[in-house]
Each structure stands twice: as structure tokens, then as C-alpha cells.
Scaffold this active site. Sequence first.
Site, short mmCIF file in Angstrom:
data_model
loop_
_atom_site.label_atom_id
_atom_site.label_comp_id
_atom_site.label_asym_id
_atom_site.label_seq_id
_atom_site.Cartn_x
_atom_site.Cartn_y
_atom_site.Cartn_z
N ASN A 111 -13.99 4.88 86.87
CA ASN A 111 -15.00 3.83 86.78
C ASN A 111 -16.00 4.20 85.69
O ASN A 111 -16.17 5.40 85.39
CB ASN A 111 -15.73 3.68 88.12
N HIS A 113 -20.06 3.64 84.77
CA HIS A 113 -21.31 3.21 85.39
C HIS A 113 -22.44 3.30 84.38
O HIS A 113 -22.55 4.30 83.67
CB HIS A 113 -21.61 4.09 86.61
N SER A 140 -21.89 6.78 82.23
CA SER A 140 -21.04 7.85 82.77
C SER A 140 -19.67 7.29 83.15
O SER A 140 -19.58 6.21 83.72
CB SER A 140 -21.65 8.42 84.06
N ASP A 149 -20.38 5.08 93.52
CA ASP A 149 -20.88 5.73 92.30
C ASP A 149 -21.11 7.23 92.49
O ASP A 149 -22.06 7.80 91.93
CB ASP A 149 -22.19 5.07 91.83
#
Length: 224
Positions: A111, A113, A140, A149
Site C-alpha cells: 500500500n 500512504h 510511505s 496503515d
Amino acid sequence: MAGNPLPIAVLISGNGSNLQAIIDAIARGEVPAVITLVVSNNADAHGLERARRAGLPVRVLDHRDWPDRESYDRALMEAIDASGARLVVLAGFMRILSDPFVEHYRGRLLNIHPSLLPRYKGLNTHARVLAAGEREHGASVHFVTPALDDGPVIVQAPVPVRPGDTPETLAQRVHQVEHVIYPLAVKWFAEGHLGMDPEGKRVLWDGRPLDHPRQVRVESVWAA
Ligand code: GRF
């Protein structure tokens, strides 16, 4: 290029500028990967247009067509696995994923973020960073684990917060660095450098734990 390109699936909900950055980096020969599927939960996502333009297979799976999160996530997994993808790249996919989904792709789910994790998890990061008077913000890329997260961070890029910034101007600058570090993380994964430890706490680089996330300085966002 040594070996076969890594098959990857990219999940989006909106604009898809990170998807575009990955498409472009693959086309330039910088990332040894092939996108086997782009999935959106939103039929109006502009990213779908980007994928179609690049000739990529797309699927719209509208979460409202399934009765609950678990059944939706099962349909997602089926579509992803049927495409042959070995890495799943979340690129602005605005859905919380169930634990069985995250578990299924353990160590191969990324992912991006918009903050320097572990700071500013969650939504509206740009406004919160401005309200807190921070001098620095960033983006990030991390492995996804069940807590939101919270997975181990692979790579980060800082950006300066400038006087007069609004959430929009700051978001633009953060996007610039996202478009550098996301293709880079996919490249590292495709080259076989990246892994996650069995506890889901650390990033492994060539099998050894990384002490700190890799840092990338994107000069264009620091130039006055
Ligand atoms: C990015 O800011 C990313 O950090 C967040 O969602 C946004 C997606 O933007 N997870 P885009 O759809 O790739 O343009």
C-alpha cells in the site's frame, strides 16, 4: 532482463495516478513486472480509463453488489488469483480489507500512504499535517498487515511543507514523490529483494531485516 516479469494486480478507487506511474515505469523497462489485472470498486474511477488506454485487463467489482465485506473480499481474491498475479498493489483503493484477504496475500500486498508513517495514519493527512504546523510531510510504501496503515514500511520520501500551503498544494507535492517511490518498491519486489518477516513486523531485504525504511529524496520537490 533476467527471468520472467512479475505478474501484479493493481487495486484502485479513483484517479489512478499511482497506477499510471507504475504503468509508465514498466513501459520504460524500469520495473520487471506485468499488470495482469486492474480492479476498481468504483465504475467511475478515472484510473479505469488509464488502464484501458494502456490495454490492460480491467474489472469493476462494486462493493454494493455484495452483502458484506467478507463475500466482497472473496470475489476480489478470486479475480486477482484468476489473473495469475503474485503481488497485489493497493493504489488509492478506498476500502478496508478483511483479515482473511490480508492473510491470503501476506508478504505480497503493498500500500502507499500519504504520510511519513508511523505518523498520520488514516485519512485527511494533508490537512492534519498543516494543522499541526509540521515542517515536513511525505509518503510511505508499506506491506499491509491487519491493523490499518500499520505494516512494516519499505520506503519513504519526505516533502517540505511550505508557507501558504493548502491541503491541495501539499497533496500535489506528495503525489510527485509517490510516483517515484511506488514504482521503485514494485521494482524491488519484482527483483526479489523484498520480503516481510513471519511476524509481519519487519521488512526483509535479501532475507535480512531492514533497520529503517529506505529513504528517497526527490530533488524536484525540494528545489525552491
Ligand atoms: C494517494 O495519495 C495514496 O497515497 C493514497 O491514495 C491516493 C491515490 O491517488 N493511498 P491516485 O488515485 O493514485 O492518484
